[in-house]
Design a protein around this motif. Structure first.
Motif, mmCIF file in Angstrom:
data_model
loop_
_atom_site.group_PDB
_atom_site.id
_atom_site.type_symbol
_atom_site.label_atom_id
_atom_site.label_comp_id
_atom_site.label_asym_id
_atom_site.label_seq_id
_atom_site.Cartn_x
_atom_site.Cartn_y
_atom_site.Cartn_z
ATOM 1 N N LYS A 126 0.833 -1.209 0.000
ATOM 2 C CA LYS A 126 0.000 0.000 0.000
ATOM 3 C C LYS A 126 0.862 1.252 0.000
ATOM 4 C CE LYS A 126 -3.498 2.295 2.915
ATOM 5 N NZ LYS A 126 -4.294 2.158 4.158
ATOM 6 N N ALA A 127 2.045 1.154 0.616
ATOM 7 C CA ALA A 127 2.934 2.311 0.726
ATOM 8 C C ALA A 127 4.001 2.341 -0.358
ATOM 9 C CB ALA A 127 3.597 2.329 2.104
ATOM 10 N N ASN A 128 4.401 1.158 -0.855
ATOM 11 C CA ASN A 128 5.431 1.098 -1.896
ATOM 12 C C ASN A 128 5.274 -0.209 -2.663
ATOM 13 O OD1 ASN A 128 8.176 0.479 -3.112
ATOM 14 N ND2 ASN A 128 8.597 2.498 -2.272
ATOM 15 N N TYR A 129 5.144 -0.101 -3.989
ATOM 16 C CA TYR A 129 4.848 -1.287 -4.811
ATOM 17 C C TYR A 129 5.967 -2.321 -4.776
ATOM 18 C CZ TYR A 129 3.368 -4.164 -8.741
ATOM 19 O OH TYR A 129 2.982 -5.223 -9.529
ATOM 20 N N SER A 130 7.203 -1.894 -4.531
ATOM 21 C CA SER A 130 8.326 -2.834 -4.505
ATOM 22 C C SER A 130 8.142 -3.902 -3.432
ATOM 23 C CB SER A 130 9.644 -2.086 -4.275
ATOM 24 O OG SER A 130 9.989 -1.326 -5.407
ATOM 25 N N TYR A 131 7.385 -3.565 -2.383
ATOM 26 C CA TYR A 131 7.103 -4.562 -1.341
ATOM 27 C C TYR A 131 6.307 -5.733 -1.924
ATOM 28 C CZ TYR A 131 8.627 -1.592 2.566
ATOM 29 O OH TYR A 131 9.366 -0.852 3.445
ATOM 30 N N LYS A 132 5.387 -5.429 -2.825
ATOM 31 C CA LYS A 132 4.564 -6.483 -3.431
ATOM 32 C C LYS A 132 5.425 -7.400 -4.291
ATOM 33 C CE LYS A 132 0.281 -7.244 -6.014
ATOM 34 N NZ LYS A 132 -0.898 -6.600 -6.654
ATOM 35 N N LEU A 133 6.344 -6.814 -5.059
ATOM 36 C CA LEU A 133 7.242 -7.619 -5.886
ATOM 37 C C LEU A 133 8.103 -8.525 -5.002
ATOM 38 C CD1 LEU A 133 8.452 -4.934 -8.477
ATOM 39 C CD2 LEU A 133 6.744 -6.732 -8.818
ATOM 40 N N ALA A 134 8.607 -7.966 -3.902
ATOM 41 C CA ALA A 134 9.422 -8.742 -2.963
ATOM 42 C C ALA A 134 8.609 -9.890 -2.373
ATOM 43 C CB ALA A 134 9.943 -7.837 -1.849
ATOM 44 N N ALA A 135 7.335 -9.630 -2.092
ATOM 45 C CA ALA A 135 6.464 -10.660 -1.505
ATOM 46 C C ALA A 135 6.219 -11.803 -2.485
ATOM 47 C CB ALA A 135 5.138 -10.035 -1.087
ATOM 48 N N ILE A 136 5.900 -11.473 -3.727
ATOM 49 C CA ILE A 136 5.628 -12.504 -4.744
ATOM 50 C C ILE A 136 6.849 -13.402 -4.934
ATOM 51 C CG2 ILE A 136 5.179 -12.885 -7.204
ATOM 52 C CD1 ILE A 136 3.521 -10.272 -7.136
ATOM 53 N N ILE A 137 8.004 -12.757 -5.049
ATOM 54 C CA ILE A 137 9.252 -13.513 -5.228
ATOM 55 C C ILE A 137 9.547 -14.340 -3.977
ATOM 56 C CG2 ILE A 137 11.752 -13.299 -5.547
ATOM 57 C CD1 ILE A 137 11.110 -10.725 -7.182
ATOM 58 N N GLY A 138 9.269 -13.751 -2.809
ATOM 59 C CA GLY A 138 9.509 -14.454 -1.553
ATOM 60 C C GLY A 138 8.673 -15.715 -1.421
ATOM 61 N N ILE A 139 7.417 -15.648 -1.877
ATOM 62 C CA ILE A 139 6.525 -16.818 -1.814
ATOM 63 C C ILE A 139 7.063 -17.943 -2.701
ATOM 64 C CG2 ILE A 139 4.231 -17.669 -2.440
ATOM 65 C CD1 ILE A 139 3.162 -14.881 -1.597
ATOM 66 N N VAL A 140 7.505 -17.575 -3.900
ATOM 67 C CA VAL A 140 8.084 -18.571 -4.812
ATOM 68 C C VAL A 140 9.329 -19.195 -4.190
ATOM 69 C CG1 VAL A 140 9.180 -18.927 -7.052
ATOM 70 C CG2 VAL A 140 7.190 -17.419 -6.866
ATOM 71 N N MET A 141 10.165 -18.347 -3.595
ATOM 72 C CA MET A 141 11.405 -18.820 -2.979
ATOM 73 C C MET A 141 11.125 -19.799 -1.844
ATOM 74 S SD MET A 141 14.374 -16.565 -1.123
ATOM 75 C CE MET A 141 15.801 -17.355 -0.356
ATOM 76 N N GLN A 142 10.161 -19.457 -0.981
ATOM 77 C CA GLN A 142 9.854 -20.335 0.152
ATOM 78 C C GLN A 142 9.229 -21.648 -0.313
ATOM 79 O OE1 GLN A 142 11.208 -19.721 2.934
ATOM 80 N NE2 GLN A 142 11.846 -17.724 2.135
ATOM 81 N N GLY A 143 8.494 -21.599 -1.423
ATOM 82 C CA GLY A 143 7.948 -22.829 -1.988
ATOM 83 C C GLY A 143 9.074 -23.769 -2.418
ATOM 84 N N LEU A 144 10.096 -23.201 -3.028
ATOM 85 C CA LEU A 144 11.259 -23.987 -3.444
ATOM 86 C C LEU A 144 12.011 -24.524 -2.225
ATOM 87 C CD1 LEU A 144 12.555 -21.718 -6.348
ATOM 88 C CD2 LEU A 144 11.614 -24.021 -6.580
ATOM 89 N N ASN A 145 12.113 -23.692 -1.190
ATOM 90 C CA ASN A 145 12.815 -24.119 0.030
ATOM 91 C C ASN A 145 12.101 -25.283 0.708
ATOM 92 O OD1 ASN A 145 15.002 -22.358 -0.038
ATOM 93 N ND2 ASN A 145 13.898 -20.719 1.000
ATOM 94 N N ILE A 146 10.773 -25.199 0.764
ATOM 95 C CA ILE A 146 9.996 -26.284 1.376
ATOM 96 C C ILE A 146 10.193 -27.579 0.596
ATOM 97 C CG2 ILE A 146 7.664 -27.123 1.818
ATOM 98 C CD1 ILE A 146 6.845 -24.237 2.425
ATOM 99 N N THR A 147 10.172 -27.471 -0.730
ATOM 100 C CA THR A 147 10.371 -28.651 -1.579
ATOM 101 C C THR A 147 11.761 -29.241 -1.355
ATOM 102 O OG1 THR A 147 8.930 -27.672 -3.269
ATOM 103 C CG2 THR A 147 10.317 -29.525 -3.944
ATOM 104 N N ALA A 148 12.772 -28.370 -1.235
ATOM 105 C CA ALA A 148 14.149 -28.810 -1.014
ATOM 106 C C ALA A 148 14.265 -29.551 0.321
ATOM 107 C CB ALA A 148 15.097 -27.619 -1.041
ATOM 108 N N ILE A 149 13.569 -29.026 1.349
ATOM 109 C CA ILE A 149 13.600 -29.664 2.672
ATOM 110 C C ILE A 149 12.963 -31.051 2.611
ATOM 111 C CG2 ILE A 149 12.681 -29.551 5.028
ATOM 112 C CD1 ILE A 149 12.893 -26.478 4.789
ATOM 113 N N LEU A 150 11.823 -31.152 1.933
ATOM 114 C CA LEU A 150 11.105 -32.420 1.845
ATOM 115 C C LEU A 150 11.870 -33.451 1.009
ATOM 116 C CD1 LEU A 150 7.455 -31.096 1.351
ATOM 117 C CD2 LEU A 150 8.491 -31.998 3.443
ATOM 118 N N LYS A 151 12.563 -32.975 -0.026
ATOM 119 C CA LYS A 151 13.327 -33.881 -0.883
ATOM 120 C C LYS A 151 14.672 -34.258 -0.273
ATOM 121 C CE LYS A 151 10.418 -34.090 -4.322
ATOM 122 N NZ LYS A 151 9.763 -35.374 -4.703
ATOM 123 N N GLY A 152 15.119 -33.437 0.711
ATOM 124 C CA GLY A 152 16.419 -33.692 1.332
ATOM 125 C C GLY A 152 17.409 -32.639 0.883
#
Length: 258
Positions: A126-152
């Motif tokens: 709401k205050a700065n659009y770059s936060y939204k871009l950081a959030a979208i990328i962050g969600i993708v990153m954490q999805g990959l991290n969770i997969t990496a943890i589950l796969k070993g």
């Protein structure tokens, strides 16, 4: 320069949009703009702009008027601070000092806190659009991290997923740190500069980790060294982010008067 005392355009002014002001500098017929503390102060001081005033940089009235989201930013960046502390604490349980099951649980908890963190970034958009871009990328990153943890994390697939997550995460970090620096413009330029310096440290750390993970396939000893160095760098970055988030929240809290 905008035809206003504070420097922002009338289109950015909530009072103008609510018809509580007819245009503070050009106002001739009535005193509606006197409802604005900045306009009232400038008129009483016989200034045609806040930029003519030597006290502008430390003026709470000026910053409160120019930054209507100050209270909002103080609150949500304060929550980012708390989540960062929680994430750092949970990361301690991912160390090899503990049983493998505890390490995996600690990794999952850490990811949960990070997902909560990126969720707050969405709110801050709401205050700065770059936060939204950081959030979208962050969600993708954490999805990959969770997969990496589950796969070993030590498996070939886990390492590849970690490399991809780091590469994507670097872009997300840039957007978040840039947003933190941008919202502090003319409010705390010294702190804004520190956020930008943190980006330089971040890119070096992430590159060390990426090269380290790749080297594990070629020169394992070098790869392990770089991964350890990168991990230490991430801890340092995490600590600095905690300090800067706290200071950023306090800067906006002082403006909002909360």
């Amino acid at each position: 320069m905008a035809d206003t005392y504070c420097g922002k355009t009338c289109g950015q002014c909530i009072k103008k949009q609510n018809d509580e002001c007819v245009g503070c500098v050009t106002e001739k017929e009535d005193g509606r703009s006197l409802r604005c503390e900045v306009a009232s102060c400038c008129k009483n001081s016989h200034h045609n702009s806040c930029y003519k005033c030597g006290s502008r940089e430390t003026c709470v009235t000026y910053h409160r008027e120019k930054t209507p989201y100050a209270g909002f930013l103080a609150k949500w960046i304060g929550i980012l601070f708390l989540l960062s502390v929680a994430s750092i604490i949970s990361s301690l349980f991912t160390l090899n000092l503990f049983d493998a099951k505890i390490v995996k649980i600690g990794s999952i908890i850490e990811v949960v806190f990070k997902i909560a963190y990126v969720s707050i970034l969405v709110v801050l958009a709401k205050a700065n659009y770059s936060y939204k871009l950081a959030a979208i990328i962050g969600i993708v990153m954490q999805g990959l991290n969770i997969t990496a943890i589950l796969k070993g994390e030590g498996t070939t697939l886990g390492i590849i997923l970690s490399i991809i997550a780091l590469a994507i995460g670097l872009v997300g970090e840039y957007n978040e740190l840039d947003a933190h620096a941008s919202i502090l413009y003319e409010i705390n330029d010294g702190l804004a500069s520190k956020w930008r310096t943190l980006w330089n440290i971040t890119i070096c750390t992430y590159l060390a980790l990426i090269v380290g993970f790749i080297s594990l396939f070629v020169i394992p000893s070098l790869g392990a060294y770089l991964v350890i160095a990168g991990a230490v760098g991430l801890i340092a970055i995490g600590i600095l982010k905690i300090v800067y988030l706290r200071k950023t929240s306090k800067s906006f809290k002082a403006i909002s008067g909360r």
